[in-house]
Write a protein that holds these residues in place. Sequence first.
Motif, PDB file in Angstrom:
ATOM      1  N   GLU A 114       0.861  -1.183   0.000  1.00 31.48           N
ATOM      2  CA  GLU A 114       0.000   0.000   0.000  1.00 31.48           C
ATOM      3  C   GLU A 114       0.894   1.228   0.000  1.00 31.48           C
ATOM      4  OE1 GLU A 114      -3.996   0.267   2.339  1.00 31.48           O
ATOM      5  OE2 GLU A 114      -2.497   1.371   3.489  1.00 31.48           O
ATOM      6  N   SER A 115       0.723   2.090  -0.966  1.00 24.02           N
ATOM      7  CA  SER A 115       1.501   3.330  -1.091  1.00 24.02           C
ATOM      8  C   SER A 115       2.995   3.073  -0.936  1.00 24.02           C
ATOM      9  CB  SER A 115       1.070   4.359  -0.043  1.00 24.02           C
ATOM     10  OG  SER A 115      -0.316   4.421   0.059  1.00 24.02           O
ATOM     11  N   GLY A 116       3.503   2.067  -1.591  1.00 27.57           N
ATOM     12  CA  GLY A 116       4.937   1.806  -1.551  1.00 27.57           C
ATOM     13  C   GLY A 116       5.403   1.152  -0.262  1.00 27.57           C
ATOM     14  N   LEU A 117       4.450   0.856   0.618  1.00 28.78           N
ATOM     15  CA  LEU A 117       4.798   0.224   1.884  1.00 28.78           C
ATOM     16  C   LEU A 117       4.369  -1.231   1.857  1.00 28.78           C
ATOM     17  CD1 LEU A 117       3.769   2.396   4.945  1.00 28.78           C
ATOM     18  CD2 LEU A 117       6.005   1.612   4.291  1.00 28.78           C
ATOM     19  N   SER A 118       5.208  -2.067   2.449  1.00 29.46           N
ATOM     20  CA  SER A 118       4.820  -3.445   2.615  1.00 29.46           C
ATOM     21  C   SER A 118       4.173  -3.539   3.996  1.00 29.46           C
ATOM     22  CB  SER A 118       6.091  -4.294   2.531  1.00 29.46           C
ATOM     23  OG  SER A 118       5.804  -5.582   2.938  1.00 29.46           O
ATOM     24  N   ARG A 119       2.881  -3.830   4.027  1.00 28.47           N
ATOM     25  CA  ARG A 119       2.151  -3.839   5.295  1.00 28.47           C
ATOM     26  C   ARG A 119       1.687  -5.252   5.642  1.00 28.47           C
ATOM     27  NH1 ARG A 119       0.451   1.589   6.454  1.00 28.47           N
ATOM     28  NH2 ARG A 119      -0.794   0.737   8.133  1.00 28.47           N
ATOM     29  N   MET A 120       1.266  -5.408   6.900  1.00 31.87           N
ATOM     30  CA  MET A 120       0.789  -6.715   7.340  1.00 31.87           C
ATOM     31  C   MET A 120      -0.496  -6.508   8.127  1.00 31.87           C
ATOM     32  SD  MET A 120       3.182  -9.581   9.078  1.00 31.87           S
ATOM     33  CE  MET A 120       3.304  -8.951  10.740  1.00 31.87           C
ATOM     34  N   ARG A 121      -1.392  -7.498   8.060  1.00 33.26           N
ATOM     35  CA  ARG A 121      -2.577  -7.440   8.916  1.00 33.26           C
ATOM     36  C   ARG A 121      -2.931  -8.856   9.356  1.00 33.26           C
ATOM     37  NH1 ARG A 121      -5.939  -5.011   4.203  1.00 33.26           N
ATOM     38  NH2 ARG A 121      -5.819  -6.680   2.687  1.00 33.26           N
ATOM     39  N   GLN A 122      -3.587  -8.907  10.514  1.00 32.84           N
ATOM     40  CA  GLN A 122      -4.033 -10.186  11.032  1.00 32.84           C
ATOM     41  C   GLN A 122      -5.382 -10.523  10.398  1.00 32.84           C
ATOM     42  OE1 GLN A 122      -3.725 -10.408  15.242  1.00 32.84           O
ATOM     43  NE2 GLN A 122      -4.446 -12.513  15.368  1.00 32.84           N
ATOM     44  N   VAL A 123      -5.582 -11.791  10.093  1.00 31.51           N
ATOM     45  CA  VAL A 123      -6.808 -12.220   9.440  1.00 31.51           C
ATOM     46  C   VAL A 123      -7.524 -13.192  10.377  1.00 31.51           C
ATOM     47  CG1 VAL A 123      -7.724 -13.350   7.374  1.00 31.51           C
ATOM     48  CG2 VAL A 123      -5.594 -12.069   7.228  1.00 31.51           C
ATOM     49  N   ASP A 136       0.429  -0.312  16.352  1.00 31.61           N
ATOM     50  CA  ASP A 136       0.230  -1.141  17.537  1.00 31.61           C
ATOM     51  C   ASP A 136      -0.861  -2.149  17.225  1.00 31.61           C
ATOM     52  OD1 ASP A 136       2.145   0.102  19.171  1.00 31.61           O
ATOM     53  OD2 ASP A 136       0.784   1.787  19.493  1.00 31.61           O
ATOM     54  N   VAL A 137      -0.608  -3.403  17.579  1.00 29.54           N
ATOM     55  CA  VAL A 137      -1.580  -4.452  17.248  1.00 29.54           C
ATOM     56  C   VAL A 137      -1.956  -5.226  18.510  1.00 29.54           C
ATOM     57  CG1 VAL A 137      -1.186  -4.780  14.789  1.00 29.54           C
ATOM     58  CG2 VAL A 137       0.422  -5.761  16.392  1.00 29.54           C
ATOM     59  N   PRO A 138      -2.859  -4.641  19.314  1.00 31.56           N
ATOM     60  CA  PRO A 138      -3.235  -5.298  20.565  1.00 31.56           C
ATOM     61  C   PRO A 138      -3.848  -6.681  20.350  1.00 31.56           C
ATOM     62  CG  PRO A 138      -4.662  -3.403  20.088  1.00 31.56           C
ATOM     63  CD  PRO A 138      -3.555  -3.376  19.098  1.00 31.56           C
ATOM     64  N   GLU A 139      -4.416  -6.906  19.162  1.00 36.13           N
ATOM     65  CA  GLU A 139      -5.049  -8.206  18.919  1.00 36.13           C
ATOM     66  C   GLU A 139      -4.016  -9.284  18.603  1.00 36.13           C
ATOM     67  OE1 GLU A 139      -5.031  -5.652  16.968  1.00 36.13           O
ATOM     68  OE2 GLU A 139      -4.924  -6.214  14.833  1.00 36.13           O
ATOM     69  N   LYS A 166      -0.137 -11.095  19.265  1.00 37.87           N
ATOM     70  CA  LYS A 166       0.850 -11.275  20.337  1.00 37.87           C
ATOM     71  C   LYS A 166       2.159 -10.570  19.995  1.00 37.87           C
ATOM     72  CE  LYS A 166      -1.397 -14.058  23.156  1.00 37.87           C
ATOM     73  NZ  LYS A 166      -2.075 -13.382  24.251  1.00 37.87           N
ATOM     74  N   SER A 167       2.278 -10.048  18.775  1.00 36.96           N
ATOM     75  CA  SER A 167       3.551  -9.416  18.419  1.00 36.96           C
ATOM     76  C   SER A 167       3.613  -7.942  18.826  1.00 36.96           C
ATOM     77  CB  SER A 167       3.835  -9.592  16.926  1.00 36.96           C
ATOM     78  OG  SER A 167       2.685  -9.386  16.159  1.00 36.96           O
ATOM     79  N   ALA A 168       2.571  -7.438  19.507  1.00 35.41           N
ATOM     80  CA  ALA A 168       2.555  -6.106  20.135  1.00 35.41           C
ATOM     81  C   ALA A 168       2.508  -4.938  19.151  1.00 35.41           C
ATOM     82  CB  ALA A 168       3.709  -5.935  21.110  1.00 35.41           C
ATOM     83  N   TYR A 169       3.521  -4.838  18.298  1.00 39.35           N
ATOM     84  CA  TYR A 169       3.450  -3.804  17.261  1.00 39.35           C
ATOM     85  C   TYR A 169       4.244  -4.231  16.040  1.00 39.35           C
ATOM     86  CZ  TYR A 169       8.129  -2.080  18.693  1.00 39.35           C
ATOM     87  OH  TYR A 169       9.465  -1.968  18.974  1.00 39.35           O
ATOM     88  N   TRP A 170       3.849  -3.693  14.924  1.00 37.16           N
ATOM     89  CA  TRP A 170       4.542  -3.971  13.672  1.00 37.16           C
ATOM     90  C   TRP A 170       5.118  -2.676  13.145  1.00 37.16           C
ATOM     91  CZ3 TRP A 170      -0.532  -6.562  11.673  1.00 37.16           C
ATOM     92  CH2 TRP A 170      -0.677  -7.809  12.287  1.00 37.16           C
ATOM     93  N   VAL A 171       6.135  -2.790  12.318  1.00 38.54           N
ATOM     94  CA  VAL A 171       6.674  -1.622  11.639  1.00 38.54           C
ATOM     95  C   VAL A 171       6.586  -1.899  10.137  1.00 38.54           C
ATOM     96  CG1 VAL A 171       8.589  -0.012  11.436  1.00 38.54           C
ATOM     97  CG2 VAL A 171       8.269  -1.297  13.569  1.00 38.54           C
ATOM     98  N   HIS A 172       5.542  -1.391   9.526  1.00 38.36           N
ATOM     99  CA  HIS A 172       5.410  -1.562   8.083  1.00 38.36           C
ATOM    100  C   HIS A 172       6.532  -0.758   7.433  1.00 38.36           C
ATOM    101  CE1 HIS A 172       1.594  -3.185   9.193  1.00 38.36           C
ATOM    102  NE2 HIS A 172       1.166  -2.032   9.662  1.00 38.36           N
ATOM    103  N   HIS A 173       7.089  -1.269   6.358  1.00 35.30           N
ATOM    104  CA  HIS A 173       8.240  -0.561   5.783  1.00 35.30           C
ATOM    105  C   HIS A 173       8.378  -0.848   4.301  1.00 35.30           C
ATOM    106  CE1 HIS A 173      10.561  -4.353   5.705  1.00 35.30           C
ATOM    107  NE2 HIS A 173       9.867  -4.637   6.786  1.00 35.30           N
TER     108      HIS A 173
END
Lengths: 153, 199
Positions: free
Chosen positions: A90-99, B151-154, B156-163
């Motif tokens: 997204e916008s040049g960023l590699s992001r992660m989300r929980q599913v 911050d990802v309270p849901e 267990k990894s606490a927070y992520w740094v998207h990059h």
Amino acid sequence: MATRVVRGLVCGVVLAAATAVSSQPEEAKVRVDSAWARRAVMIRSNDANAFTGTGAVYATLVNAGPKSDALVAVATDAAGVAEIHETFEESGLSRMRQVARLDVAPGAKVELKPGGYHIMLINLARDLKAGEAIKLTLVFQNAGKIAVTAQIR
Amino acid sequence: MRALLSRLAGALLVWAAFACAAGDAFSAELKTGAFKPPRPAPEMSLRGSDGAELKLAHYRGKVVALGFGYTTCPDVCPTTLAYLAQAREKLGPAGRDMQVVYITVDPERDSLERLRAYIGGFDPTFVGGTGTPEQLAEVRKAYGIVIAREDVPESKSAYWVHHSSFVYLIDRAGYLRALLPFGVKVDDIVHDVKTLLGD
């Protein structure tokens, strides 16, 4: 003649019943193919609360059945927790989300692969060494628990 | 708003790098996005996971693959590091002249020891880098790397740094030459490193 018909019918019914019984543990409609884990090092530290590292498991979820199903949870003794995640751009960023759930439609495949869906292992319990394997239990909403062995590479 | 602007600026930089690479004769020899003209790779002064000061000047004569990530990253960073390790292995003896430098975007959690363990798990010659948040921000700015902490309270990894997930190739003379997008084939990395080593 009548007896022959009756005998034929009875045989037919018995055979049909036997077939139904023999297929009773129903052939797996949902399966997990080509599971593998990326090698990773467990990070040891004096701080008991520190993360011991993360890992990722990839596989192909196949739904050969007529009903839709979904991967809803994963358990493994290789890590403290296993979560279902997705990497996306997204916008040049590699992001992660929980599913929360990963739906697999009837007749469909869902591929977990680098840069996409993956099972994230949090707080590794040991090093994941290439050539070895880890065991996981993938929990599906309808198919229930499926035991999976993931080769480490 | 300012964060959004800086993120946009970073994305623009990346886009510009790709745009410059598109369709020029010079890049024909490289499989990945090439810089034309090559420009000096911004220097940095960080702490290296090998215990030494991390400066690009130390690696003149080698081709440097420069990337950014963090040790709690499960998917993108290990994939990138594994591909770089495979490329270095495939290069055979020439792999000695390829240096991977991986700079943390999570200095809060990534100590030198953690970096060493994590990165060394892919290839013991890889060097991780960290520094103060200000030093790291400066390096990211110079390279158009964008990060966003969540911050990802849901989880267990606490927070992520998207990059940003691309990797730079810097030639033996210290010039930026190529930009590898995430997931680029190992053989393409091998090809481009070999090309730059032959320069």
